[in-house]
Design a protein around this motif. Structure first.
Motif, PDB file in Angstrom:
ATOM      1  N   VAL A  51       0.829  -1.208   0.000  1.00 19.28           N
ATOM      2  CA  VAL A  51       0.000   0.000   0.000  1.00 19.28           C
ATOM      3  C   VAL A  51       0.863   1.258   0.000  1.00 19.28           C
ATOM      4  O   VAL A  51       0.603   2.214  -0.737  1.00 19.28           O
ATOM      5  CB  VAL A  51      -0.966   0.004   1.195  1.00 19.28           C
ATOM      6  CG1 VAL A  51      -1.621   1.378   1.370  1.00 19.28           C
ATOM      7  CG2 VAL A  51      -2.045  -1.057   0.998  1.00 19.28           C
ATOM      8  N   ARG A  52       1.905   1.288   0.820  1.00 19.62           N
ATOM      9  CA  ARG A  52       2.769   2.477   0.874  1.00 19.62           C
ATOM     10  C   ARG A  52       3.406   2.750  -0.490  1.00 19.62           C
ATOM     11  O   ARG A  52       3.433   3.882  -0.961  1.00 19.62           O
ATOM     12  CB  ARG A  52       3.862   2.280   1.928  1.00 19.62           C
ATOM     13  CG  ARG A  52       3.356   2.191   3.368  1.00 19.62           C
ATOM     14  CD  ARG A  52       4.518   2.121   4.330  1.00 19.62           C
ATOM     15  NE  ARG A  52       4.104   1.989   5.718  1.00 19.62           N
ATOM     16  CZ  ARG A  52       4.019   0.843   6.359  1.00 19.62           C
ATOM     17  NH1 ARG A  52       4.296  -0.291   5.733  1.00 19.62           N
ATOM     18  NH2 ARG A  52       3.656   0.801   7.631  1.00 19.62           N
ATOM     19  N   ASP A  53       3.921   1.698  -1.131  1.00 20.66           N
ATOM     20  CA  ASP A  53       4.561   1.876  -2.434  1.00 20.66           C
ATOM     21  C   ASP A  53       3.550   2.340  -3.480  1.00 20.66           C
ATOM     22  O   ASP A  53       3.858   3.186  -4.326  1.00 20.66           O
ATOM     23  CB  ASP A  53       5.208   0.569  -2.891  1.00 20.66           C
ATOM     24  CG  ASP A  53       6.425   0.205  -2.057  1.00 20.66           C
ATOM     25  OD1 ASP A  53       7.010   1.109  -1.426  1.00 20.66           O
ATOM     26  OD2 ASP A  53       6.803  -0.984  -2.036  1.00 20.66           O
ATOM     27  N   ALA A  54       2.343   1.804  -3.413  1.00 20.09           N
ATOM     28  CA  ALA A  54       1.311   2.185  -4.381  1.00 20.09           C
ATOM     29  C   ALA A  54       0.945   3.662  -4.247  1.00 20.09           C
ATOM     30  O   ALA A  54       0.634   4.333  -5.236  1.00 20.09           O
ATOM     31  CB  ALA A  54       0.069   1.326  -4.193  1.00 20.09           C
ATOM     32  N   MET A  55       1.004   4.198  -3.030  1.00 14.26           N
ATOM     33  CA  MET A  55       0.582   5.572  -2.792  1.00 14.26           C
ATOM     34  C   MET A  55       1.669   6.606  -3.078  1.00 14.26           C
ATOM     35  O   MET A  55       1.371   7.801  -3.180  1.00 14.26           O
ATOM     36  CB  MET A  55       0.106   5.717  -1.342  1.00 14.26           C
ATOM     37  CG  MET A  55      -1.212   5.017  -1.056  1.00 14.26           C
ATOM     38  SD  MET A  55      -1.692   5.090   0.700  1.00 14.26           S
ATOM     39  CE  MET A  55      -1.834   6.862   0.975  1.00 14.26           C
ATOM     40  N   ARG A  56       2.893   6.188  -3.230  1.00 16.00           N
ATOM     41  CA  ARG A  56       3.999   7.148  -3.385  1.00 16.00           C
ATOM     42  C   ARG A  56       3.816   8.124  -4.540  1.00 16.00           C
ATOM     43  O   ARG A  56       4.085   9.316  -4.386  1.00 16.00           O
ATOM     44  CB  ARG A  56       5.332   6.413  -3.534  1.00 16.00           C
ATOM     45  CG  ARG A  56       5.873   5.867  -2.244  1.00 16.00           C
ATOM     46  CD  ARG A  56       7.370   5.689  -2.295  1.00 16.00           C
ATOM     47  NE  ARG A  56       8.059   6.968  -2.262  1.00 16.00           N
ATOM     48  CZ  ARG A  56       9.368   7.114  -2.410  1.00 16.00           C
ATOM     49  NH1 ARG A  56      10.130   6.065  -2.626  1.00 16.00           N
ATOM     50  NH2 ARG A  56       9.929   8.300  -2.376  1.00 16.00           N
ATOM     51  N   PRO A  57       3.381   7.681  -5.728  1.00 18.52           N
ATOM     52  CA  PRO A  57       3.251   8.647  -6.821  1.00 18.52           C
ATOM     53  C   PRO A  57       1.984   9.485  -6.785  1.00 18.52           C
ATOM     54  O   PRO A  57       1.780  10.336  -7.642  1.00 18.52           O
ATOM     55  CB  PRO A  57       3.271   7.755  -8.069  1.00 18.52           C
ATOM     56  CG  PRO A  57       2.782   6.436  -7.625  1.00 18.52           C
ATOM     57  CD  PRO A  57       3.185   6.296  -6.195  1.00 18.52           C
ATOM     58  N   MET A  58       1.124   9.274  -5.810  1.00 12.67           N
ATOM     59  CA  MET A  58      -0.208   9.873  -5.817  1.00 12.67           C
ATOM     60  C   MET A  58      -0.250  11.247  -5.154  1.00 12.67           C
ATOM     61  O   MET A  58       0.494  11.523  -4.214  1.00 12.67           O
ATOM     62  CB  MET A  58      -1.199   8.948  -5.097  1.00 12.67           C
ATOM     63  CG  MET A  58      -1.364   7.589  -5.727  1.00 12.67           C
ATOM     64  SD  MET A  58      -2.518   6.575  -4.760  1.00 12.67           S
ATOM     65  CE  MET A  58      -2.371   5.007  -5.620  1.00 12.67           C
ATOM     66  N   SER A  59      -1.142  12.083  -5.657  1.00 10.32           N
ATOM     67  CA  SER A  59      -1.490  13.312  -4.943  1.00 10.32           C
ATOM     68  C   SER A  59      -2.329  12.942  -3.725  1.00 10.32           C
ATOM     69  O   SER A  59      -2.755  11.794  -3.574  1.00 10.32           O
ATOM     70  CB  SER A  59      -2.283  14.248  -5.851  1.00 10.32           C
ATOM     71  OG  SER A  59      -3.567  13.695  -6.120  1.00 10.32           O
ATOM     72  N   LEU A  60      -2.580  13.917  -2.869  1.00 12.46           N
ATOM     73  CA  LEU A  60      -3.396  13.661  -1.681  1.00 12.46           C
ATOM     74  C   LEU A  60      -4.778  13.150  -2.079  1.00 12.46           C
ATOM     75  O   LEU A  60      -5.293  12.188  -1.499  1.00 12.46           O
ATOM     76  CB  LEU A  60      -3.515  14.933  -0.845  1.00 12.46           C
ATOM     77  CG  LEU A  60      -4.390  14.844   0.410  1.00 12.46           C
ATOM     78  CD1 LEU A  60      -3.826  13.825   1.392  1.00 12.46           C
ATOM     79  CD2 LEU A  60      -4.512  16.216   1.072  1.00 12.46           C
TER      80      LEU A  60
END
Length: 225
Positions: A51-60
């Motif tokens: 989950v952490r890796d998946a969220m890295r490129p994302m905006s808030l």
């Protein structure tokens, strides 16, 4: 001794710089790891691997939509965004620190005539809080956030917009300082000169990052032209 002027030996050829914040200027990647974990924990959900890796490129906003889509919590996107912000705000207010040599490097770049901005996935309020507290906000002409602009760093658009706002004639005149592979890929796709900055959370992708970057440094202050 008078400071070097742009293009002078020892000075800067490129007069524009786009800086990532988390992992490049600030030692703050732990904040986002904790934000995902703590937001899910409030709803009795243990954070799964990846989950952490998946969220890295994302905006808030993208992160909130991702969490709501994968883990139905009965919240609107805005409500989940508010939860994430509540989790991270304390860290930016009191805990996060600069990475080594950042203050000295920004002072040097400023003396040498570089016009600088921040491009980040972090919410603008948090950026202002952290950079002001740590004494480096004055170096940046503006802050461009993924939430405000409308896209994350998984595409080159935000870098091209930063180039335009800086007033550079072309992307190749701009140095992008980044630590994350997805952002480095996008900055290269935009046509910018890219300096990768070492960050432990990106260690698994280091070989690919080094191969993509025009320059790779351990600390921001190691950057030279």
């Amino acid at each position: 001794k008078a400071p070097a002027t742009p293009g002078e030996k020892g000075g800067l050829m490129r007069r524009y710089g786009i800086f990532d914040m988390d992992g490049t200027l600030l030692d703050s990647m732990f904040v986002w790891d904790n934000a995902a974990r703590d937001t899910l924990a409030r709803h009795g959900i243990a954070i799964p691997e990846g989950v952490r890796d998946a969220m890295r490129p994302m905006s808030l906003r993208q992160a909130a939509e991702y969490l709501n889509g994968r883990f139905p919590m009965g919240k609107t996107t805005e409500e989940t965004m508010a939860e994430i912000n509540q989790v991270v705000r304390e860290a930016y207010v009191s805990k996060v620190q600069l990475k080594p040599t950042v203050a000295e490097a920004l002072a040097r770049f400023s003396r040498e005539g570089m016009r600088m901005c921040v491009a980040t996935a972090t919410d603008e309020e948090m950026v202002e809080i952290a950079l002001t507290r740590l004494g480096i906000r004055r170096y940046f002409a503006f802050i461009l956030t993924s939430t405000g602009f409308g896209t994350g760093k998984d595409r080159p658009d935000i870098f091209l917009e930063a180039v335009r706002r800086l007033g550079a004639e072309k992307p190749g005149d701009v140095v992008v300082f980044e630590d994350a592979l997805h952002a480095i890929q996008s900055a290269k796709a935009a046509g910018c000169y890219v300096c990768g900055v070492e960050e432990p959370s990106s260690a698994a992708a280091k070989d690919e990052i080094v191969a993509l970057c025009d320059q790779y440094v351990k600390h921001l202050g190691d950057f030279v032209e």
